[in-house]
Design an enzyme around this catalytic site. Structure first.
Site, PDB file in Angstrom:
ATOM      1  CD  GLU A 123      -2.808   1.202   0.047  1.00 53.28           C
ATOM      2  OE1 GLU A 123      -2.602   2.049  -0.849  1.00 53.28           O
ATOM      3  OE2 GLU A 123      -3.716   0.372  -0.004  1.00 53.28           O
ATOM      4  CG  ASP A 127      -0.916   4.965  -1.209  1.00 52.75           C
ATOM      5  OD1 ASP A 127      -1.565   4.496  -2.160  1.00 52.75           O
ATOM      6  OD2 ASP A 127      -1.288   4.889  -0.025  1.00 52.75           O
ATOM      7  CB  SER A 325      -5.015   1.534  -2.961  1.00 51.27           C
ATOM      8  OG  SER A 325      -5.802   1.138  -1.876  1.00 51.27           O
ATOM      9  CG  ASP A 370     -19.944  10.180 -18.866  1.00 56.19           C
ATOM     10  OD1 ASP A 370     -19.895   9.518 -17.816  1.00 56.19           O
ATOM     11  OD2 ASP A 370     -21.004  10.597 -19.364  1.00 56.19           O
ATOM     12  CB  VAL A 371     -16.545   5.588 -16.833  1.00 55.94           C
ATOM     13  CG1 VAL A 371     -16.495   4.067 -16.888  1.00 55.94           C
ATOM     14  CG2 VAL A 371     -15.128   6.165 -16.789  1.00 55.94           C
ATOM     15  N   GLY A 389     -23.019  10.711 -17.449  1.00 59.80           N
ATOM     16  CA  GLY A 389     -23.083  11.629 -16.314  1.00 59.80           C
ATOM     17  C   GLY A 389     -22.533  10.974 -15.061  1.00 59.80           C
ATOM     18  CG  ASP A 391     -21.481   6.078 -12.962  1.00 58.65           C
ATOM     19  OD1 ASP A 391     -20.716   5.454 -12.200  1.00 58.65           O
ATOM     20  OD2 ASP A 391     -21.114   6.472 -14.099  1.00 58.65           O
TER      21      ASP A 391
END
Length: 411
Positions: A123, A127, A325, A370-371, A389, A391
Site C-alpha cells: 500500500e 501510494d 488505492s 465519462d465512463v 453523467g 454514477d
C-alpha cells in the site's frame, strides 16, 4: 462494567466491555466520544490477489490522462500520502521505481512525518510511487500515523496532527477506509469537523472509495449495501476505480469500485441534481431500493485507473496491483498539478474540491472522460451500473488533465 478478551477467527484479540458505560455529568459535557469500549471492528476475510494482464505504469497514466511531460514548477506547492496500520515505504524501492519508470524523478527526497521503520508494504509503496510520478516535481510528504482507533485507522489523530502543522501539504491522498457501520457515529462526527477544517485551510483530501463494490467487507449475501467511510463523507473527494481492455483503450468501471450512498450523511447540495438524474435515467437497471439510502451522500465523486499497476517493492517490479488505492494517488497527483498552475498564476490552492468538480463537469463536460459501462457488484446483486453523467461506480468520470488545465484558472 467489566472487560473481557474477544478473538476473531481472522483477526486480533481485543478487550471490550460486556455492558454499557457512563461518565460523571461534570465530565460528560466535555467529551465527544469514548472509544474502544463496546464496538467491535469489522475484520475482512483474507483476499487473494489475481494476476492482471493489464500493465499500468507512470507513462501509461500520463498518456491516458493527457498529462504529457507536465511537472510542477511552484516551490510553494506540496502533496502527501497518508499511511496507517504499520505501512511503510523504502526510499531504495522508490528510487528504483524512478529509474525503471520515470527517470526524471531520480534523487527526489521525500519528507517523512511519523514512523517509517519497518519492511516496505504494498500500500505505502504504491501510494508514494504514483503520487510522485503523476504529481511530478512537487514537494511530497509521507505522513505516517501510528496506533489504531478500535483496531482501525486512527483518522482523528492524523487530522489533529495536520491542524497543528503550519504549511501542511495542500493535497492528501488516502487509500484507507472502513465499513461505515463499523465506526461509531460519534467518532465519525468528530472526524467530520476536522475534515471540514482542512478544506477551509485550502487542503484537498481524497479518499479511495473501497475495493468491494457495493458490499463492503460484509458477507457477500448481505441484504443491504455497505458504504465505505471516510469516502462516504461529504467533506472528502471519493475516488472510484476504472480499467481498460487489452485491445481497446476505453475505460470501463472496475467491478471492485466502491460506491453507493451513505447511511450517516445526507446528500449535499453540490451533487443532488446529478444524483437525481442518475436515479431517474437508470431506474430500469437499479438494484432494489431496499438495499440503499437514495437520499444519502452519494459517492464516488470521480475515478481513475485501478487495475494492473506495477510497483517496485524489495527492489523487484510487482505487476498486477489493483484497487482504488491505485486510483487515489493518481487523481491526487492530477489535483497537485492543477494546484501548481493556480499557484504559478497567483491564485489560491483548490482546497475542498467537490463543489468545484461538479461545477466543472456541468460547465465543461470535456474536463472528464465519462465512463458509461461496467458495474460494482456485491450482496448477491449486480450493484450499480455506470451511466452517462455521474454514477455511483465511477462518479463524474476520469480526469482529462489537458482540458482541466484550460479551465482551472477561471474558478
Amino acid at each position: 462494567c467489566k472487560f473481557y478478551y474477544f478473538e476473531h477467527v481472522y483477526g486480533p484479540r481485543i478487550a471490550r466491555a460486556s455492558g454499557s458505560y457512563s461518565l460523571p455529568s461534570e465530565i460528560a459535557e466535555h467529551v465527544d466520544f469514548v472509544g474502544g469500549v463496546n464496538r467491535f471492528p469489522k475484520i475482512p476475510p483474507p483476499k487473494v490477489n489475481t494476476p492482471a494482464a493489464l500493465y499500468v505504469d507512470p507513462s501509461f497514466i500520463r498518456k491516458q490522462y493527457q498529462i504529457g511531460d507536465v511537472v510542477g514548477k511552484a516551490p510553494e506547492n506540496s502533496q502527501a500520502v497518508a499511511q496507517f496500520l504499520g505501512q511503510y515505504y523504502s526510499d531504495g524501492d522508490l528510487q528504483e521505481f524512478f529509474r525503471m519508470f520515470y527517470s526524471q524523478a531520480v534523487g527526489q527526497v521525500i519528507k517523512v512525518v511519523g514512523p517509517n521503520n519497518g519492511a516496505p508494504g504494498t500500500e505505502a509503496s504504491l501510494d508514494i510511487e504514483y503520487i510522485t510520478t503523476v504529481g511530478a516535481n512537487i514537494s511530497t510528504w509521507f505522513w505516517s500515523t501510528p496506533g489504531t482507533h478500535e483496531n482501525q485507522e486512527p483518522f482523528l489523530d492524523w487530522l489533529v496532527a495536520i491542524d497543528q502543522t503550519p504549511n501542511a501539504p495542500l493535497v492528501f491522498s488516502v487509500s484507507y477506509g472502513d465499513d461505515e457501520d463499523s465506526i461509531s457515529l460519534e467518532y465519525v462526527r468528530r472526524v467530520e469537523v476536522e475534515l471540514q477544517k482542512q478544506g477551509l485551510r485550502g487542503i484537498s483530501v481524497l479518499f479511495a472509495s473501497g475495493d468491494s463494490g457495493v458490499g463492503g467487507n460484509d458477507d457477500p449475501s448481505c441484504t443491504k449495501f455497505v458504504p465505505s467511510w471516510p469516502s462516504s463523507s461529504p467533506s472528502v473527494t471519493a475516488v472510484g476505480g476504472t480499467t481498460v481492455g487489452l485491445f481497446e483503450n476505453v475505460e470501463t468501471a472496475a467491478s471492485l469500485s466502491g460506491g453507493g450512498f451513505s447511511n450517516y450523511f445526507t446528500q449535499p447540495n453540490y451533487q443532488t441534481s446529478f444524483v437525481k438524474k442518475y436515479l431517474t435515467e437508470a431506474q430500469n437497471s437499479l438494484p432494489s431500493s431496499s438495499y440503499y439510502n437514495a437520499s444519502g451522500r452519494a459517492y464516488p465523486d470521480v475515478s481513475a485507473l485501478a487495475e494492473g499497476f506495477v510497483i517496485v517493492i524489495d527492489r523487484v517490479p510487482l505487476p498486477g496491483v489493483a484497487g482504488t488505492s491505485c486510483a487515489t494517488p493518481t487523481f491526487s497527483g492530477v489535483i497537485s498539478l492543477l494546484n501548481d498552475l493556480r499557484i504559478q498564476n497567483g491564485k489560491r490552492p483548490l482546497g475542498f474540491l467537490n463543489p468545484l468538480l461538479y461545477r466543472l463537469n456541468q460547465d465543461h463536460p470535456d474536463a472528464f472522460f465519462d465512463v458509461v459501462s461496467g458495474n460494482n457488484p456485491g450482496c448477491d446483486t449486480n450493484g450499480f451500473s455506470a451511466a452517462p453523467g455521474w454514477d455511483p461506480v465511477t462518479g463524474l468520470g476520469t480526469p482529462i488533465y489537458a482540458n482541466l488545465a484550460k479551465y482551472i484558472l477561471n474558478y
